[in-house]
Motif scaffolding. Structure first.
Motif, PDB file in Angstrom:
ATOM      1  N   SER A 298       0.821  -1.210   0.000  1.00  0.00           N
ATOM      2  CA  SER A 298       0.000   0.000   0.000  1.00  0.00           C
ATOM      3  C   SER A 298       0.857   1.262   0.000  1.00  0.00           C
ATOM      4  CB  SER A 298      -0.955   0.006   1.189  1.00  0.00           C
ATOM      5  OG  SER A 298      -0.246   0.171   2.391  1.00  0.00           O
ATOM      6  N   LEU A 299       2.064   1.149   0.516  1.00  0.00           N
ATOM      7  CA  LEU A 299       2.977   2.303   0.498  1.00  0.00           C
ATOM      8  C   LEU A 299       3.383   2.692  -0.917  1.00  0.00           C
ATOM      9  CD1 LEU A 299       5.413   1.805   3.489  1.00  0.00           C
ATOM     10  CD2 LEU A 299       3.888   3.713   3.084  1.00  0.00           C
ATOM     11  N   ILE A 300       3.458   1.722  -1.805  1.00  0.00           N
ATOM     12  CA  ILE A 300       3.842   2.009  -3.191  1.00  0.00           C
ATOM     13  C   ILE A 300       2.832   2.962  -3.831  1.00  0.00           C
ATOM     14  CG2 ILE A 300       4.151   0.996  -5.487  1.00  0.00           C
ATOM     15  CD1 ILE A 300       5.193  -1.532  -4.009  1.00  0.00           C
ATOM     16  N   GLY A 301       1.551   2.680  -3.637  1.00  0.00           N
ATOM     17  CA  GLY A 301       0.517   3.556  -4.186  1.00  0.00           C
ATOM     18  C   GLY A 301       0.557   4.941  -3.574  1.00  0.00           C
ATOM     19  N   SER A 302       0.806   5.014  -2.284  1.00  0.00           N
ATOM     20  CA  SER A 302       0.826   6.306  -1.615  1.00  0.00           C
ATOM     21  C   SER A 302       2.029   7.147  -2.040  1.00  0.00           C
ATOM     22  CB  SER A 302       0.830   6.095  -0.098  1.00  0.00           C
ATOM     23  OG  SER A 302       0.594   7.303   0.567  1.00  0.00           O
ATOM     24  N   PHE A 303       3.203   6.538  -2.096  1.00  0.00           N
ATOM     25  CA  PHE A 303       4.380   7.285  -2.536  1.00  0.00           C
ATOM     26  C   PHE A 303       4.293   7.613  -4.030  1.00  0.00           C
ATOM     27  CE2 PHE A 303       6.742   5.882   1.355  1.00  0.00           C
ATOM     28  CZ  PHE A 303       7.035   7.158   1.813  1.00  0.00           C
ATOM     29  N   GLY A 304       3.612   6.766  -4.803  1.00  0.00           N
ATOM     30  CA  GLY A 304       3.361   7.097  -6.204  1.00  0.00           C
ATOM     31  C   GLY A 304       2.496   8.348  -6.316  1.00  0.00           C
ATOM     32  N   ALA A 305       1.491   8.458  -5.449  1.00  0.00           N
ATOM     33  CA  ALA A 305       0.638   9.651  -5.445  1.00  0.00           C
ATOM     34  C   ALA A 305       1.420  10.889  -5.003  1.00  0.00           C
ATOM     35  CB  ALA A 305      -0.567   9.434  -4.538  1.00  0.00           C
ATOM     36  N   VAL A 306       2.390  10.708  -4.111  1.00  0.00           N
ATOM     37  CA  VAL A 306       3.239  11.835  -3.699  1.00  0.00           C
ATOM     38  C   VAL A 306       4.034  12.361  -4.891  1.00  0.00           C
ATOM     39  CG1 VAL A 306       5.287  12.433  -2.329  1.00  0.00           C
ATOM     40  CG2 VAL A 306       3.394  11.221  -1.257  1.00  0.00           C
ATOM     41  N   VAL A 307       4.616  11.453  -5.663  1.00  0.00           N
ATOM     42  CA  VAL A 307       5.375  11.862  -6.845  1.00  0.00           C
ATOM     43  C   VAL A 307       4.457  12.554  -7.852  1.00  0.00           C
ATOM     44  CG1 VAL A 307       6.683  10.988  -8.838  1.00  0.00           C
ATOM     45  CG2 VAL A 307       7.158  10.107  -6.550  1.00  0.00           C
ATOM     46  N   ILE A 308       3.265  12.027  -8.040  1.00  0.00           N
ATOM     47  CA  ILE A 308       2.317  12.634  -8.966  1.00  0.00           C
ATOM     48  C   ILE A 308       1.904  14.024  -8.487  1.00  0.00           C
ATOM     49  CG2 ILE A 308      -0.031  12.451  -9.883  1.00  0.00           C
ATOM     50  CD1 ILE A 308       0.465   9.432 -10.124  1.00  0.00           C
ATOM     51  N   LEU A 309       1.721  14.191  -7.181  1.00  0.00           N
ATOM     52  CA  LEU A 309       1.377  15.514  -6.667  1.00  0.00           C
ATOM     53  C   LEU A 309       2.490  16.520  -6.923  1.00  0.00           C
ATOM     54  CD1 LEU A 309      -0.482  14.808  -3.322  1.00  0.00           C
ATOM     55  CD2 LEU A 309      -1.263  16.279  -5.166  1.00  0.00           C
ATOM     56  N   ILE A 310       3.732  16.110  -6.785  1.00  0.00           N
ATOM     57  CA  ILE A 310       4.848  17.003  -7.091  1.00  0.00           C
ATOM     58  C   ILE A 310       4.796  17.402  -8.563  1.00  0.00           C
ATOM     59  CG2 ILE A 310       7.371  17.132  -7.288  1.00  0.00           C
ATOM     60  CD1 ILE A 310       7.472  15.305  -4.776  1.00  0.00           C
ATOM     61  N   LEU A 311       4.543  16.429  -9.431  1.00  0.00           N
ATOM     62  CA  LEU A 311       4.436  16.731 -10.860  1.00  0.00           C
ATOM     63  C   LEU A 311       3.244  17.647 -11.160  1.00  0.00           C
ATOM     64  CD1 LEU A 311       5.263  13.222 -12.373  1.00  0.00           C
ATOM     65  CD2 LEU A 311       6.725  15.253 -12.341  1.00  0.00           C
ATOM     66  N   LEU A 312       2.139  17.446 -10.464  1.00  0.00           N
ATOM     67  CA  LEU A 312       0.964  18.292 -10.671  1.00  0.00           C
ATOM     68  C   LEU A 312       1.238  19.744 -10.282  1.00  0.00           C
ATOM     69  CD1 LEU A 312      -1.930  15.951  -9.489  1.00  0.00           C
ATOM     70  CD2 LEU A 312      -1.555  16.830 -11.786  1.00  0.00           C
ATOM     71  N   ILE A 313       1.958  19.934  -9.186  1.00  0.00           N
ATOM     72  CA  ILE A 313       2.297  21.294  -8.768  1.00  0.00           C
ATOM     73  C   ILE A 313       3.183  21.955  -9.817  1.00  0.00           C
ATOM     74  CG2 ILE A 313       3.552  22.638  -7.038  1.00  0.00           C
ATOM     75  CD1 ILE A 313       2.502  20.563  -4.963  1.00  0.00           C
ATOM     76  N   ILE A 314       4.140  21.205 -10.346  1.00  0.00           N
ATOM     77  CA  ILE A 314       5.011  21.746 -11.399  1.00  0.00           C
ATOM     78  C   ILE A 314       4.196  22.060 -12.655  1.00  0.00           C
ATOM     79  CG2 ILE A 314       6.915  21.161 -12.964  1.00  0.00           C
ATOM     80  CD1 ILE A 314       8.120  19.552 -10.601  1.00  0.00           C
ATOM     81  N   ILE A 315       3.294  21.167 -13.014  1.00  0.00           N
ATOM     82  CA  ILE A 315       2.465  21.365 -14.214  1.00  0.00           C
ATOM     83  C   ILE A 315       1.591  22.610 -14.067  1.00  0.00           C
ATOM     84  CG2 ILE A 315       0.470  20.428 -15.440  1.00  0.00           C
ATOM     85  CD1 ILE A 315       1.731  17.665 -15.116  1.00  0.00           C
ATOM     86  N   GLN A 316       0.925  22.753 -12.922  1.00  0.00           N
ATOM     87  CA  GLN A 316       0.059  23.914 -12.715  1.00  0.00           C
ATOM     88  C   GLN A 316       0.866  25.217 -12.685  1.00  0.00           C
ATOM     89  OE1 GLN A 316      -3.165  24.067 -12.863  1.00  0.00           O
ATOM     90  NE2 GLN A 316      -3.509  21.879 -12.890  1.00  0.00           N
ATOM     91  N   GLY A 317       2.040  25.169 -12.064  1.00  0.00           N
ATOM     92  CA  GLY A 317       2.903  26.350 -12.044  1.00  0.00           C
ATOM     93  C   GLY A 317       3.369  26.725 -13.452  1.00  0.00           C
ATOM     94  N   THR A 318       3.690  25.722 -14.238  1.00  0.00           N
ATOM     95  CA  THR A 318       4.090  25.972 -15.634  1.00  0.00           C
ATOM     96  C   THR A 318       2.934  26.589 -16.419  1.00  0.00           C
ATOM     97  OG1 THR A 318       5.626  24.121 -15.536  1.00  0.00           O
ATOM     98  CG2 THR A 318       4.993  24.898 -17.728  1.00  0.00           C
ATOM     99  N   ALA A 319       1.743  26.087 -16.229  1.00  0.00           N
ATOM    100  CA  ALA A 319       0.583  26.620 -16.947  1.00  0.00           C
ATOM    101  C   ALA A 319       0.318  28.069 -16.544  1.00  0.00           C
ATOM    102  CB  ALA A 319      -0.643  25.755 -16.682  1.00  0.00           C
ATOM    103  N   LEU A 320       0.472  28.371 -15.263  1.00  0.00           N
ATOM    104  CA  LEU A 320       0.279  29.761 -14.831  1.00  0.00           C
ATOM    105  C   LEU A 320       1.376  30.663 -15.369  1.00  0.00           C
ATOM    106  CD1 LEU A 320      -0.914  29.502 -11.121  1.00  0.00           C
ATOM    107  CD2 LEU A 320      -2.153  30.446 -13.060  1.00  0.00           C
ATOM    108  N   ALA A 321       2.600  30.173 -15.412  1.00  0.00           N
ATOM    109  CA  ALA A 321       3.712  30.983 -15.914  1.00  0.00           C
ATOM    110  C   ALA A 321       3.572  31.258 -17.402  1.00  0.00           C
ATOM    111  CB  ALA A 321       5.035  30.283 -15.633  1.00  0.00           C
ATOM    112  N   ARG A 322       3.007  30.341 -18.122  1.00  0.00           N
ATOM    113  CA  ARG A 322       2.825  30.533 -19.565  1.00  0.00           C
ATOM    114  C   ARG A 322       1.788  31.591 -19.872  1.00  0.00           C
ATOM    115  NH1 ARG A 322       2.739  24.953 -22.762  1.00  0.00           N
ATOM    116  NH2 ARG A 322       2.483  26.446 -24.443  1.00  0.00           N
ATOM    117  N   ARG A 323       0.907  31.869 -18.943  1.00  0.00           N
ATOM    118  CA  ARG A 323      -0.145  32.869 -19.161  1.00  0.00           C
ATOM    119  C   ARG A 323       0.392  34.282 -19.045  1.00  0.00           C
ATOM    120  NH1 ARG A 323      -3.921  32.017 -22.055  1.00  0.00           N
ATOM    121  NH2 ARG A 323      -5.020  33.751 -21.120  1.00  0.00           N
ATOM    122  N   HIS A 324       1.530  34.456 -18.416  1.00  0.00           N
ATOM    123  CA  HIS A 324       2.066  35.815 -18.193  1.00  0.00           C
ATOM    124  C   HIS A 324       3.280  36.066 -19.037  1.00  0.00           C
ATOM    125  CE1 HIS A 324      -0.722  36.607 -15.001  1.00  0.00           C
ATOM    126  NE2 HIS A 324      -0.410  35.468 -14.436  1.00  0.00           N
TER     127      HIS A 324
END
Length: 187
Positions: free
Chosen positions: A161-187
């Motif tokens: 079960s830890l594999i799924g949870s740490f996988g979600a942690v990595v995905i959350l880091i990527l999501l934050i980067i993706i959203q930040g990139t999308a906001l930066a592209r708007r300006h």
């Protein structure tokens, strides 16, 4: 005849590049949120269903290991279920980002909530990993025995079960980067 201020406004609008589309980033965001939803759901279900009984001398006396015997594991299940609910809630916002090009507020909200979820999920997964490490290895200086030698199935399911949870942690880091990139592209 154009006035000087109107002429400058027309010239400056010609010089600024048009805003780029974030459609591909938004689709990637939606896919990652779906994967994270599945990962946190699987982690919560795997930990919540982990249980093993061992007979002790007679068949009437048994040792039982369940996730709710450990407060850390209960916290892990609660946080993964909360994260799963959050991902289910955030998918419509992600779809809104695909439909609307200039969705800055929803992206900002997603970055903030993703950061909160990242903190919660990381703390729960890390605490569970430390308890499972002690269960697998024990600690001679603290006189803690390695219980995973006896409760092997329970420990394997909890570790999985830890594999799924740490996988979600990595995905959350990527999501934050993706959203930040999308906001930066708007300006």
């Amino acid at each position: 005849m154009m006035k000087a201020s109107q002429y400058e406004a027309v010239e400056s609008s010609k010089l600024s590049p048009p805003p780029r589309s974030n459609r591909g980033i938004s689709i990637l965001d939606l896919i990652f949120r779906g994967i994270a939803l599945c990962a946190t759901l699987a982690a919560a279900v795997a930990m919540a269903t982990s249980e093993q009984q061992l007979p002790f001398f007679t068949r009437f006396l048994k040792f039982d290991a369940q996730y709710d015997d450990f407060p850390t594991f209960s916290f892990f299940v609660l946080v993964n279920a909360l994260a799963c609910g959050y991902f289910a809630f955030s998918i419509p916002l992600s779809i809104l980002n695909i439909a609307r090009k200039g969705a800055q507020r929803s992206r900002t909200i997603l970055i903030i909530l993703d950061s909160v979820m990242l903190g919660l999920l990381t703390s729960a997964a890390s605490a569970t990993a430390s308890i499972l490490y002690l269960a697998h290895s024990g600690s001679g200086s603290a006189n803690w025995l390695a219980v995973c030698q006896q409760f092997n199935d329970f420990c394997h399911q909890a570790s999985g079960s830890l594999i799924g949870s740490f996988g979600a942690v990595v995905i959350l880091i990527l999501l934050i980067i993706i959203q930040g990139t999308a906001l930066a592209r708007r300006h």
